[in-house]
Write a protein that holds these residues in place. Structure first.
Motif, PDB file in Angstrom:
ATOM      1  N   ASN A 185      41.583  63.500 -12.954  1.00 26.81           N
ATOM      2  CA  ASN A 185      42.727  63.097 -13.780  1.00 26.81           C
ATOM      3  C   ASN A 185      43.380  61.828 -13.215  1.00 26.81           C
ATOM      4  OD1 ASN A 185      42.424  65.152 -15.619  1.00 26.81           O
ATOM      5  ND2 ASN A 185      43.782  66.553 -14.521  1.00 26.81           N
ATOM      6  N   THR A 186      43.460  61.714 -11.909  1.00 28.03           N
ATOM      7  CA  THR A 186      44.024  60.523 -11.284  1.00 28.03           C
ATOM      8  C   THR A 186      43.164  59.306 -11.591  1.00 28.03           C
ATOM      9  OG1 THR A 186      44.926  61.896  -9.496  1.00 28.03           O
ATOM     10  CG2 THR A 186      44.797  59.527  -9.103  1.00 28.03           C
ATOM     11  N   LYS A 205      41.180  58.953 -14.203  1.00 28.78           N
ATOM     12  CA  LYS A 205      41.320  58.652 -15.628  1.00 28.78           C
ATOM     13  C   LYS A 205      42.627  57.886 -15.888  1.00 28.78           C
ATOM     14  CE  LYS A 205      38.682  62.463 -17.638  1.00 28.78           C
ATOM     15  NZ  LYS A 205      38.783  63.677 -18.462  1.00 28.78           N
ATOM     16  N   GLU A 206      43.713  58.317 -15.262  1.00 28.73           N
ATOM     17  CA  GLU A 206      44.999  57.650 -15.438  1.00 28.73           C
ATOM     18  C   GLU A 206      44.946  56.216 -14.892  1.00 28.73           C
ATOM     19  OE1 GLU A 206      49.587  58.191 -14.003  1.00 28.73           O
ATOM     20  OE2 GLU A 206      48.389  60.001 -14.336  1.00 28.73           O
ATOM     21  N   ASP A 232      39.589  68.401 -10.246  1.00 30.20           N
ATOM     22  CA  ASP A 232      40.331  68.112 -11.474  1.00 30.20           C
ATOM     23  C   ASP A 232      41.464  67.116 -11.220  1.00 30.20           C
ATOM     24  OD1 ASP A 232      38.730  69.735 -13.007  1.00 30.20           O
ATOM     25  OD2 ASP A 232      40.106  71.464 -12.943  1.00 30.20           O
TER      26      ASP A 232
END
Length: 87
Positions: free
Chosen positions: A13-14, A16-17, A9
């Protein structure tokens, strides 16, 4: 297993950012390229207007010189005439 999921996760998330930041940067690049193109076009148009103004002034001076030569107007009379025309 839960630890692997947490790491996955975090990595997701990294990613996606990072992808969002890249997309924002790419949009900025496109906008700046467009603004540069528009600025160049505006500069060319402005230079063309200045050139037209200079050409017109040169033409008017030439016509006035011919007119002075043909009509035999004195310089003082011409200066007065020029003042009324170009003010």
């Amino acid at each position: 297993m839960a630890l692997k999921k947490a790491y996955a996760d975090i990595i997701l998330n990294t990613e996606k950012e990072a992808a969002k930041r890249i997309m924002v940067s790419e949009r900025k690049v496109v906008r700046l390229e467009y603004e540069l193109k528009v600025a160049k076009e505006d500069a060319v148009q402005m230079l063309m207007r200045v050139k037209q103004m200079m050409d017109c002034k040169v033409w008017v001076k030439g016509v006035l010189k011919i007119w002075i030569t043909i009509s035999g107007v004195e310089l003082d009379e011409f200066q007065t005439f020029k003042y009324y025309i170009f003010r």
